[in-house]
Design an enzyme around this catalytic site. Structure first.
Site, mmCIF file in Angstrom:
data_model
loop_
_atom_site.group_PDB
_atom_site.id
_atom_site.type_symbol
_atom_site.label_atom_id
_atom_site.label_comp_id
_atom_site.label_asym_id
_atom_site.label_seq_id
_atom_site.Cartn_x
_atom_site.Cartn_y
_atom_site.Cartn_z
ATOM 1 N N TYR A 164 39.636 41.348 28.787
ATOM 2 C CA TYR A 164 39.483 41.755 29.910
ATOM 3 C C TYR A 164 40.180 43.369 30.155
ATOM 4 O O TYR A 164 40.902 43.671 29.604
ATOM 5 C CB TYR A 164 39.962 40.765 31.147
ATOM 6 N N PHE A 172 44.618 49.252 35.899
ATOM 7 C CA PHE A 172 46.096 48.447 36.106
ATOM 8 C C PHE A 172 46.374 47.499 34.991
ATOM 9 O O PHE A 172 47.531 46.973 34.930
ATOM 10 C CB PHE A 172 46.054 47.985 37.415
ATOM 11 N N ASP A 173 45.439 46.937 34.245
ATOM 12 C CA ASP A 173 45.658 45.869 33.581
ATOM 13 C C ASP A 173 44.693 45.978 32.189
ATOM 14 O O ASP A 173 43.386 45.973 32.591
ATOM 15 C CB ASP A 173 46.083 44.707 33.935
ATOM 16 N N ILE A 204 44.666 34.888 39.782
ATOM 17 C CA ILE A 204 44.032 34.912 41.219
ATOM 18 C C ILE A 204 42.845 34.125 41.303
ATOM 19 O O ILE A 204 41.942 34.025 40.351
ATOM 20 C CB ILE A 204 43.889 36.446 41.669
ATOM 21 N N TYR A 256 45.152 39.803 45.612
ATOM 22 C CA TYR A 256 46.350 39.729 46.123
ATOM 23 C C TYR A 256 46.729 39.899 47.551
ATOM 24 O O TYR A 256 48.023 40.129 47.982
ATOM 25 C CB TYR A 256 47.427 40.619 45.197
ATOM 26 N N PHE A 294 36.927 43.714 37.550
ATOM 27 C CA PHE A 294 37.146 43.263 36.048
ATOM 28 C C PHE A 294 35.829 43.339 35.269
ATOM 29 O O PHE A 294 34.918 42.614 35.956
ATOM 30 C CB PHE A 294 37.942 41.703 36.103
#
Length: 222
Positions: free
Chosen positions: A143, A153-154, A171, A197, A214
């Site tokens: 992902y 961010f990831d 999440i 979040y 995502f």
């Protein structure tokens, strides 16, 4: 006062007086390094600049450089910093909420985007032909997570290996997205902040009320 906010005082003073300074030649290593440090610190001011009282800030810098006793007690500073941080957080949350709502509306109008009852938006990039995960199972995925502006961010790709976790260990929006997939499939999902979040965010990379994007590839289900 946090170390981060201590660092912003002098740069703000410099930034405010830049108009009075001549251009500086960036020729030596010291000049180039100094310029780079200044840019880094200046970037850190973006979230605070509109909230600062410049004259009070200048007074604080001047008093500190003159080694004068603080005009504000430690107790007053602690209370003020708490209120200030809450104000900055609230402003950032309001801005993200407005920008997120606009992004969700724009994305929803794109061809191929579907919206679930929860408000999750998803687009199938590649159909899978395996099983679909359910609550209680573990999945293996690749992902990439970004903010609506494209900043990452990831990413499992950046780490060089896929990630494995429980379907319900992430999440809500990500979990829901996984259940829409089949092994071998790939989707793009836009997750509203209340499925991510929320108002708390996930410091330091995800702010309050932040919409998340995502791309998820489902590799396996255990």
């Amino acid at each position: 006062m946090s170390n981060r906010l201590r660092l912003i005082a002098l740069p703000v003073l410099v930034a405010a007086t830049t108009a009075c300074l001549p251009d500086v030649a960036l020729e030596t290593d010291v000049q180039k390094a100094s310029y780079s440090i200044g840019r880094d610190i200046g970037t850190s001011l973006v979230d605070y600049e509109e909230h600062l009282d410049m004259m009070a800030l200048f007074m604080g810098v001047t008093d500190a450089l003159s080694e004068m006793e603080s005009k504000v007690t430690d107790e007053e500073i602690e209370a003020a910093m708490t209120a200030f941080n809450e104000m900055v957080q609230a402003a950032a949350g309001e801005r993200a909420a407005n920008e997120g709502a606009a992004y969700l509306e724009e994305n929803a109008a794109r061809e191929g985007v579907m919206i679930t009852a929860s408000g999750l938006q998803y687009e199938v990039l590649r159909e899978g032909d395996g099983e679909s995960p359910v609550s209680g199972q573990r999945v293996t995925v690749h992902y990439r997570g970004t903010l609506p502006d494209g900043s990452e961010f990831d990413s499992s790709h950046s780490r060089g290996e896929p990630s494995s976790f429980r379907v319900d260990g992430v999440i809500d929006g990500f979990s829901e997205a996984l259940k829409l997939m089949k092994v071998g499939g790939q989707i793009r999902v836009v997750i509203p902040s209340d499925l991510a979040y929320g108002a708390e965010g996930q410091a330091p990379r995800i702010g309050p009320n932040q919409v998340l994007v995502f791309e998820i590839e489902l590799l396996g289900v255990e």
